[in-house]
Design a protein around this motif. Structure first.
Motif, mmCIF file in Angstrom:
data_model
loop_
_atom_site.group_PDB
_atom_site.id
_atom_site.type_symbol
_atom_site.label_atom_id
_atom_site.label_comp_id
_atom_site.label_asym_id
_atom_site.label_seq_id
_atom_site.Cartn_x
_atom_site.Cartn_y
_atom_site.Cartn_z
ATOM 1 N N ALA A 165 0.824 -1.211 0.000
ATOM 2 C CA ALA A 165 0.000 0.000 0.000
ATOM 3 C C ALA A 165 0.860 1.264 0.000
ATOM 4 O O ALA A 165 0.524 2.264 -0.646
ATOM 5 C CB ALA A 165 -0.924 -0.010 1.219
ATOM 6 N N THR B 54 2.617 1.415 -3.613
ATOM 7 C CA THR B 54 1.688 1.529 -4.736
ATOM 8 C C THR B 54 0.798 2.758 -4.643
ATOM 9 O O THR B 54 0.557 3.450 -5.642
ATOM 10 C CB THR B 54 0.814 0.265 -4.833
ATOM 11 O OG1 THR B 54 1.654 -0.894 -4.872
ATOM 12 C CG2 THR B 54 -0.050 0.299 -6.093
ATOM 13 N N TYR B 55 0.312 3.054 -3.446
ATOM 14 C CA TYR B 55 -0.664 4.125 -3.286
ATOM 15 C C TYR B 55 -0.182 5.275 -2.401
ATOM 16 O O TYR B 55 -0.906 6.254 -2.223
ATOM 17 C CB TYR B 55 -1.966 3.562 -2.699
ATOM 18 C CG TYR B 55 -2.524 2.411 -3.499
ATOM 19 C CD1 TYR B 55 -2.930 2.590 -4.818
ATOM 20 C CD2 TYR B 55 -2.613 1.134 -2.942
ATOM 21 C CE1 TYR B 55 -3.427 1.528 -5.564
ATOM 22 C CE2 TYR B 55 -3.112 0.071 -3.682
ATOM 23 C CZ TYR B 55 -3.511 0.269 -4.989
ATOM 24 O OH TYR B 55 -3.982 -0.779 -5.728
ATOM 25 N N PHE C 85 0.278 5.214 0.849
ATOM 26 C CA PHE C 85 -0.379 5.240 2.152
ATOM 27 C C PHE C 85 0.646 5.370 3.274
ATOM 28 O O PHE C 85 1.751 4.808 3.193
ATOM 29 C CB PHE C 85 -1.205 3.975 2.367
ATOM 30 C CG PHE C 85 -2.465 3.922 1.550
ATOM 31 C CD1 PHE C 85 -2.832 4.959 0.704
ATOM 32 C CD2 PHE C 85 -3.315 2.823 1.625
ATOM 33 C CE1 PHE C 85 -3.996 4.914 -0.047
ATOM 34 C CE2 PHE C 85 -4.486 2.763 0.879
ATOM 35 C CZ PHE C 85 -4.823 3.800 0.034
ATOM 36 N N GLN D 153 -11.511 0.794 -1.718
ATOM 37 C CA GLN D 153 -11.246 2.128 -2.257
ATOM 38 C C GLN D 153 -11.262 2.099 -3.776
ATOM 39 O O GLN D 153 -10.914 1.079 -4.392
ATOM 40 C CB GLN D 153 -9.903 2.647 -1.724
ATOM 41 C CG GLN D 153 -9.981 2.889 -0.221
ATOM 42 C CD GLN D 153 -8.644 3.175 0.397
ATOM 43 O OE1 GLN D 153 -7.632 2.624 -0.016
ATOM 44 N NE2 GLN D 153 -8.633 4.027 1.410
ATOM 45 N N GLN E 21 -9.546 3.104 -6.230
ATOM 46 C CA GLN E 21 -8.410 2.813 -7.101
ATOM 47 C C GLN E 21 -8.059 1.322 -7.166
ATOM 48 O O GLN E 21 -7.205 0.928 -7.954
ATOM 49 C CB GLN E 21 -7.170 3.611 -6.670
ATOM 50 C CG GLN E 21 -6.564 3.197 -5.334
ATOM 51 C CD GLN E 21 -7.097 4.023 -4.189
ATOM 52 O OE1 GLN E 21 -8.292 4.221 -4.064
ATOM 53 N NE2 GLN E 21 -6.192 4.522 -3.352
ATOM 54 N N LEU E 22 -8.726 0.509 -6.371
ATOM 55 C CA LEU E 22 -8.440 -0.932 -6.377
ATOM 56 C C LEU E 22 -9.283 -1.616 -7.450
ATOM 57 O O LEU E 22 -10.165 -2.433 -7.167
ATOM 58 C CB LEU E 22 -8.704 -1.522 -4.997
ATOM 59 C CG LEU E 22 -7.954 -0.871 -3.836
ATOM 60 C CD1 LEU E 22 -8.290 -1.552 -2.524
ATOM 61 C CD2 LEU E 22 -6.450 -0.897 -4.078
ATOM 62 N N GLN F 128 -3.699 10.271 1.909
ATOM 63 C CA GLN F 128 -4.083 10.414 0.503
ATOM 64 C C GLN F 128 -5.568 10.737 0.398
ATOM 65 O O GLN F 128 -6.363 10.390 1.281
ATOM 66 C CB GLN F 128 -3.790 9.123 -0.266
ATOM 67 C CG GLN F 128 -2.344 8.674 -0.238
ATOM 68 C CD GLN F 128 -1.417 9.614 -0.972
ATOM 69 O OE1 GLN F 128 -1.789 10.188 -1.992
ATOM 70 N NE2 GLN F 128 -0.211 9.774 -0.469
ATOM 71 N N VAL G 201 -8.846 9.698 -1.168
ATOM 72 C CA VAL G 201 -9.311 8.425 -1.716
ATOM 73 C C VAL G 201 -10.833 8.414 -1.776
ATOM 74 O O VAL G 201 -11.506 9.174 -1.070
ATOM 75 C CB VAL G 201 -8.830 7.234 -0.859
ATOM 76 C CG1 VAL G 201 -7.313 7.136 -0.873
ATOM 77 C CG2 VAL G 201 -9.335 7.358 0.576
#
Length: 303
Positions: free
Chosen positions: A167, A170-171, A173, A264, A266-267, A292, A294
């Motif tokens: 996480a 990639t995102y 977090f 979320q 974006q998944l 972030q 989200v």
């Protein structure tokens, strides 16, 4: 030492370790290359050219090795059952017996190399070996069956680390996500009811590739799907769908009437699997979480 230099050092170490097998295996006049060729012929149906390409060897060299095996009546060339225009390599009954001896001898020697690994470190060794094999021989490894098993004591730390690292990388977090994952697992470990709660780990060739959780909620009729994750190495292979299906089937067998989940926007890959399984999105909220912005989503499935 950066990643590339570290990998190069590993290949040197492996070359040295494999060299400890000796240029020839004890009790056999076969070289290590000949053993490799013989082993692969016994694993699946090959043409000589395909086998040479797979092993990265000269086709003429492989042909000479195969001829040696033919003279010993270990291997024959036969017409392929799937395409009668093609001749493939096949191990004879005599060859299978000889191959079994060689395989056991290699296992004993490999085991001796790993014999000094403390049991407490064995899991980490298996994980590292499995990850390298998935990187370097992905197509071949993909044919290995996936095992779906329960979470075992000591694995919660791995799940927290893997989930949170992914996480973050990639995102983006922050540590708040790691705290959330840890809280979910602590709650599971403290309040686990085996008739109502379960965690699955998907594993292949020693590498843990995915996880999913079904847990009870305050409402006895409602279950929660939580901590769904599939390693990027294994995506697109049906592992995620299988985890979701197992989670839903367990919830139905446990007598729940509904399953809910929070995810979320974006998944996208996970959301496609939820939709495929029949989940419906019932709420969307754009919020700031884990450092972030989200879109938090709530989904439900009537069981």
């Amino acid at each position: 030492m950066d990643r590339i230099d570290n990998f190069r050092a590993l290949t040197r170490d492996m070359t040295r370790a494999v060299g400890m097998f000796g240029s020839q295996l004890a009790g056999s006049d076969l070289t290590l290359t000949e053993v490799r060729v013989f082993y692969e012929i016994g694993e699946r149906e090959w043409t000589g050219r395909a086998l040479a390409e797979y092993l990265g060897l000269d086709e003429g060299y492989v042909s000479r090795i195969v001829s040696k095996f033919e003279r010993r009546r270990w291997v024959v060339r036969r017409v392929s059952e799937s395409d009668r225009r093609v001749r493939v390599l096949s191990v004879t009954p005599e060859g299978r017996a000889e191959r079994a001896v060689l395989v056991e001898r290699m296992r004993v020697r490999a085991g001796a190399l790993l014999g000094d690994v403390p049991e407490v470190n064995a899991l980490h060794t298996d994980e590292a070996v499995g990850r390298l094999r998935h990187h370097l021989a992905g197509d071949a490894i993909a044919e290995t069956p996936v095992i779906y098993r329960d979470l075992t004591p000591g694995e919660s730390g791995w799940l927290i680390q893997r989930f949170s690292e992914f996480a973050r990388l990639t995102y983006g977090f922050d540590a708040g996500f790691e705290a959330l994952v840890a809280e979910i697992l602590v709650g599971y470990l403290r309040n686990h009811d085996p008739t109502r709660d379960r965690v699955w780990i998907a594993e292949r060739a020693g590498l843990r590739l995915g996880t999913i959780m079904c847990v009870h909620s305050d409402d006895p009729d409602i279950s929660k799907l939580r901590l769904f994750f599939v390693d990027p190495l294994a995506r697109g292979q049906g592992i995620g769908a299988e985890l979701v299906d197992r989670c839903i089937a367990f919830a139905r067998e446990a007598g729940y009437g509904k399953m809910v989940l929070w995810t979320q926007g974006q998944l996208h890959g996970a959301i496609r699997l939820y939709e495929r399984a029949g989940f419906v999105c019932v709420d969307r909220q754009t919020e700031t979480d884990f450092g972030q912005t989200v879109e938090n989503q709530s989904w439900e499935l009537l069981l």
